[in-house]
Design a protein around this motif. Structure first.
Motif, PDB file in Angstrom:
ATOM      1  N   ALA A 159     -48.963 166.563  45.165  1.00 41.97           N
ATOM      2  CA  ALA A 159     -48.145 167.091  44.067  1.00 41.97           C
ATOM      3  C   ALA A 159     -47.892 166.029  43.002  1.00 41.97           C
ATOM      4  O   ALA A 159     -47.993 166.289  41.793  1.00 41.97           O
ATOM      5  N   ASP A 160     -47.553 164.818  43.449  1.00 42.81           N
ATOM      6  CA  ASP A 160     -47.286 163.747  42.478  1.00 42.81           C
ATOM      7  C   ASP A 160     -48.529 163.426  41.649  1.00 42.81           C
ATOM      8  O   ASP A 160     -48.441 163.194  40.433  1.00 42.81           O
ATOM      9  N   GLN A 161     -49.676 163.406  42.299  1.00 47.45           N
ATOM     10  CA  GLN A 161     -50.912 163.115  41.568  1.00 47.45           C
ATOM     11  C   GLN A 161     -51.212 164.198  40.530  1.00 47.45           C
ATOM     12  O   GLN A 161     -51.650 163.900  39.421  1.00 47.45           O
ATOM     13  N   LEU A 162     -50.984 165.466  40.912  1.00 50.37           N
ATOM     14  CA  LEU A 162     -51.236 166.552  39.970  1.00 50.37           C
ATOM     15  C   LEU A 162     -50.299 166.483  38.771  1.00 50.37           C
ATOM     16  O   LEU A 162     -50.719 166.701  37.628  1.00 50.37           O
ATOM     17  N   VAL A 163     -49.037 166.169  39.020  1.00 51.35           N
ATOM     18  CA  VAL A 163     -48.068 166.061  37.917  1.00 51.35           C
ATOM     19  C   VAL A 163     -48.443 164.917  36.984  1.00 51.35           C
ATOM     20  O   VAL A 163     -48.412 165.047  35.751  1.00 51.35           O
ATOM     21  N   ALA A 164     -48.823 163.766  37.561  1.00 49.62           N
ATOM     22  CA  ALA A 164     -49.218 162.629  36.731  1.00 49.62           C
ATOM     23  C   ALA A 164     -50.478 162.945  35.933  1.00 49.62           C
ATOM     24  O   ALA A 164     -50.582 162.612  34.742  1.00 49.62           O
ATOM     25  N   ALA A 165     -51.467 163.597  36.577  1.00 50.94           N
ATOM     26  CA  ALA A 165     -52.689 163.970  35.857  1.00 50.94           C
ATOM     27  C   ALA A 165     -52.379 164.954  34.734  1.00 50.94           C
ATOM     28  O   ALA A 165     -52.975 164.889  33.648  1.00 50.94           O
ATOM     29  N   HIS A 166     -51.424 165.858  35.003  1.00 49.89           N
ATOM     30  CA  HIS A 166     -51.010 166.816  33.967  1.00 49.89           C
ATOM     31  C   HIS A 166     -50.439 166.087  32.762  1.00 49.89           C
ATOM     32  O   HIS A 166     -50.744 166.408  31.606  1.00 49.89           O
ATOM     33  N   GLU A 167     -49.593 165.088  33.016  1.00 48.38           N
ATOM     34  CA  GLU A 167     -48.980 164.338  31.912  1.00 48.38           C
ATOM     35  C   GLU A 167     -50.031 163.574  31.107  1.00 48.38           C
ATOM     36  O   GLU A 167     -49.966 163.500  29.878  1.00 48.38           O
ATOM     37  N   ILE A 168     -51.010 163.001  31.819  1.00 40.19           N
ATOM     38  CA  ILE A 168     -52.080 162.270  31.126  1.00 40.19           C
ATOM     39  C   ILE A 168     -52.903 163.223  30.275  1.00 40.19           C
ATOM     40  O   ILE A 168     -53.249 162.922  29.124  1.00 40.19           O
ATOM     41  N   ALA A 169     -53.224 164.411  30.822  1.00 39.36           N
ATOM     42  CA  ALA A 169     -53.989 165.398  30.062  1.00 39.36           C
ATOM     43  C   ALA A 169     -53.204 165.860  28.837  1.00 39.36           C
ATOM     44  O   ALA A 169     -53.777 166.086  27.763  1.00 39.36           O
ATOM     45  N   GLU A 170     -51.880 166.004  28.987  1.00 38.63           N
ATOM     46  CA  GLU A 170     -51.057 166.428  27.860  1.00 38.63           C
ATOM     47  C   GLU A 170     -51.087 165.385  26.740  1.00 38.63           C
ATOM     48  O   GLU A 170     -51.255 165.720  25.561  1.00 38.63           O
ATOM     49  N   LEU A 171     -50.937 164.116  27.122  1.00 40.33           N
ATOM     50  CA  LEU A 171     -51.024 163.060  26.111  1.00 40.33           C
ATOM     51  C   LEU A 171     -52.420 163.007  25.495  1.00 40.33           C
ATOM     52  O   LEU A 171     -52.566 162.764  24.294  1.00 40.33           O
ATOM     53  N   SER A 172     -53.452 163.253  26.288  1.00 41.21           N
ATOM     54  CA  SER A 172     -54.825 163.172  25.785  1.00 41.21           C
ATOM     55  C   SER A 172     -55.103 164.263  24.755  1.00 41.21           C
ATOM     56  O   SER A 172     -55.739 164.007  23.724  1.00 41.21           O
ATOM     57  N   TYR A 173     -54.650 165.490  25.024  1.00 42.61           N
ATOM     58  CA  TYR A 173     -54.930 166.541  24.044  1.00 42.61           C
ATOM     59  C   TYR A 173     -54.119 166.344  22.781  1.00 42.61           C
ATOM     60  O   TYR A 173     -54.590 166.622  21.668  1.00 42.61           O
ATOM     61  N   LEU A 174     -52.887 165.831  22.913  1.00 45.16           N
ATOM     62  CA  LEU A 174     -52.111 165.517  21.714  1.00 45.16           C
ATOM     63  C   LEU A 174     -52.792 164.412  20.907  1.00 45.16           C
ATOM     64  O   LEU A 174     -52.838 164.458  19.671  1.00 45.16           O
ATOM     65  N   ALA A 175     -53.342 163.409  21.617  1.00 47.21           N
ATOM     66  CA  ALA A 175     -54.052 162.330  20.928  1.00 47.21           C
ATOM     67  C   ALA A 175     -55.300 162.855  20.225  1.00 47.21           C
ATOM     68  O   ALA A 175     -55.612 162.455  19.099  1.00 47.21           O
ATOM     69  N   ALA A 176     -56.039 163.778  20.879  1.00 45.34           N
ATOM     70  CA  ALA A 176     -57.229 164.356  20.255  1.00 45.34           C
ATOM     71  C   ALA A 176     -56.854 165.140  19.007  1.00 45.34           C
ATOM     72  O   ALA A 176     -57.515 165.035  17.963  1.00 45.34           O
ATOM     73  N   TYR A 177     -55.776 165.930  19.081  1.00 46.66           N
ATOM     74  CA  TYR A 177     -55.318 166.665  17.903  1.00 46.66           C
ATOM     75  C   TYR A 177     -54.920 165.711  16.783  1.00 46.66           C
ATOM     76  O   TYR A 177     -55.217 165.956  15.605  1.00 46.66           O
ATOM     77  N   CYS A 178     -54.223 164.633  17.150  1.00 45.32           N
ATOM     78  CA  CYS A 178     -53.815 163.645  16.131  1.00 45.32           C
ATOM     79  C   CYS A 178     -55.037 163.009  15.474  1.00 45.32           C
ATOM     80  O   CYS A 178     -55.073 162.823  14.248  1.00 45.32           O
TER      81      CYS A 178
END
Length: 412
Positions: A159-178
């Motif tokens: 569960a912790d790994q999935l949550v951390a991966a989710h946060e990284i993916a969220e930052l990554s898509y925001l960075a791609a949009y930026c």
């Protein structure tokens, strides 16, 4: 790489490098994927704020119906940026992280923006690619948000790994949009200043308050010298990659590339240059407008006692802006147009075939690509008149001697 693309990447990287560093730093915080060391909320806020600023820059320079879309997107991103601080300020702002509806709404807005903006002329392949990657990551994050409450209790070991991966993916898509937004903002701004006429045709323009303050700077002597210096550097770089070729070859290559991209040129190509022609003819010249091109220059030439039975060579005929009138005026077979590439006069012939059917067949003009072999062949039968309209301004100093030597060789 074209001048606009190079400058766009420079501007975009100015914003993108700090964003990439932030994402990498966040990934480092998340390793070894412990939720307690996961991403902090202010980084999401920083990326959302940067995205809102990029949309504001785009909206400020946009002029067509999509302008309201960019202003709406900027307002939405700014609002989400503020609400993303809810976890840091629980007593002041509501948190949106525990509600799926704002996430679904944000994904829908991104989908609409990508769908509406995909036909914009200023969107190049790099921007579309980065935005597409961001949207794919965004979709993955949304899918996780919709099922996390049902899935995580059943996989406590990861569960912790999935949550951390989710946060990284969220930052990554925001960075791609930026990154995509800053690239587009840079491209829009640079095109508005460097290519104002074609920019207006694409629905882009410099805001009045900026034009009133900076317009004179971009049109001044210093700015002209800087543009000339930049062109000299591009020519030098091209010459190193194409040894033995002349500036005329470089000029033909660059202009041909511009024309094939559908950008209007003041004297060349088939795309309408003025805003009025763009609106009336949907990007193409009407018969009436095309026949008015170069008419004033032709009338001056005719008034120099040009006779219809005289043989004329049009040195640097381009897309027949003036040549079309000479073809109509002269007797059959009396007009010869030459230029550094056949692309220029072939575009003119296409326009004549479309807007004045039968003219080329009845007048039998001749054409050729400028070179020593062609010049020698034409010089065997010296023409009565040699014209070179608006050509010498494009000849660099080091090739002026060759230019005049060829003209004089034709004169005989």
């Amino acid at each position: 790489m074209t001048r606009t693309r190079t400058l766009t990447l420079v501007v975009a990287l100015t914003f993108a490098i700090p964003t990439i560093l932030v994402v990498l730093w966040q990934i480092a915080l998340a390793v070894p994927f412990r939720a307690a060391d996961g991403p902090v909320e202010w980084l999401d806020t920083a990326l959302l704020s940067l995205l809102a600023l990029g949309c504001i820059a785009i909206a400020s320079f946009w002029r067509d119906a999509r302008r309201s879309m960019w202003w709406t997107a900027a307002a939405g991103f700014a609002m989400v940026a503020v609400l993303s601080l809810g976890d840091l300020l629980p007593g002041v702002l509501p948190s949106i992280d525990n509600d799926d509806y704002p996430m679904l709404g944000g994904w829908a807005v991104a989908a609409v923006i990508l769908l509406v903006a995909r036909r914009a002329a200023v969107l190049n392949r790099e921007i579309r690619l980065v935005a597409g990657i961001g949207f794919c990551l965004h979709s993955i994050v949304l899918a996780f948000d919709l099922v996390d409450t049902a899935v995580l209790p059943h996989v406590p070991a990861i569960a912790d790994q999935l949550v951390a991966a989710h946060e990284i993916a969220e930052l990554s898509y925001l960075a791609a949009y930026c990154f995509a937004a800053t690239m587009l903002a840079g491209r829009v701004i640079l095109r508005a200043f460097a290519q104002p006429e074609s920019a207006r045709l694409a629905g882009i323009g410099v805001p009045a308050w900026i034009e009133s303050r900076l317009g004179t700077v971009f049109r001044g002597v210093t700015a002209r010298k800087l543009r000339i210096a930049a062109e000299d550097r591009r020519w030098t770089a091209w010459q190193k990659q194409n040894p033995g070729r002349s500036f005329a070859d470089y000029y033909a290559t660059q202009i041909t590339k511009t024309l094939r991209q559908g950008q209007p040129h003041r004297t060349l190509g088939t795309t309408a240059y003025s805003l009025d022609a763009m609106i009336a003819g949907k990007g193409e010249w009407s018969a009436d407008m095309f026949k008015k091109r170069g008419l004033g220059k032709f009338e001056r030439i005719r008034d120099w006692h040009l006779q219809a039975d005289e043989r004329v060579i049009d040195y640097g005929c381009g897309s027949l802006r003036v040549g079309q009138h000479l073809i109509r005026y002269l007797d059959p077979g009396k007009y010869t147009g030459i230029d550094v590439t056949d692309v220029f006069y072939n575009d003119g012939l296409k326009m004549l075939a479309k807007l004045d059917p039968g003219l080329v067949e009845s007048k039998s003009p001749r054409f050729g690509v400028i070179g020593d072999v062609l010049i020698e062949r034409l010089a065997l039968e010296p023409p009565d008149v040699v014209l070179s309209v608006a050509v010498v301004m494009h000849v660099p100093p080091q090739e002026l001697a060759l230019y005049f030597a060829r003209v004089l060789r034709l004169v005989g």
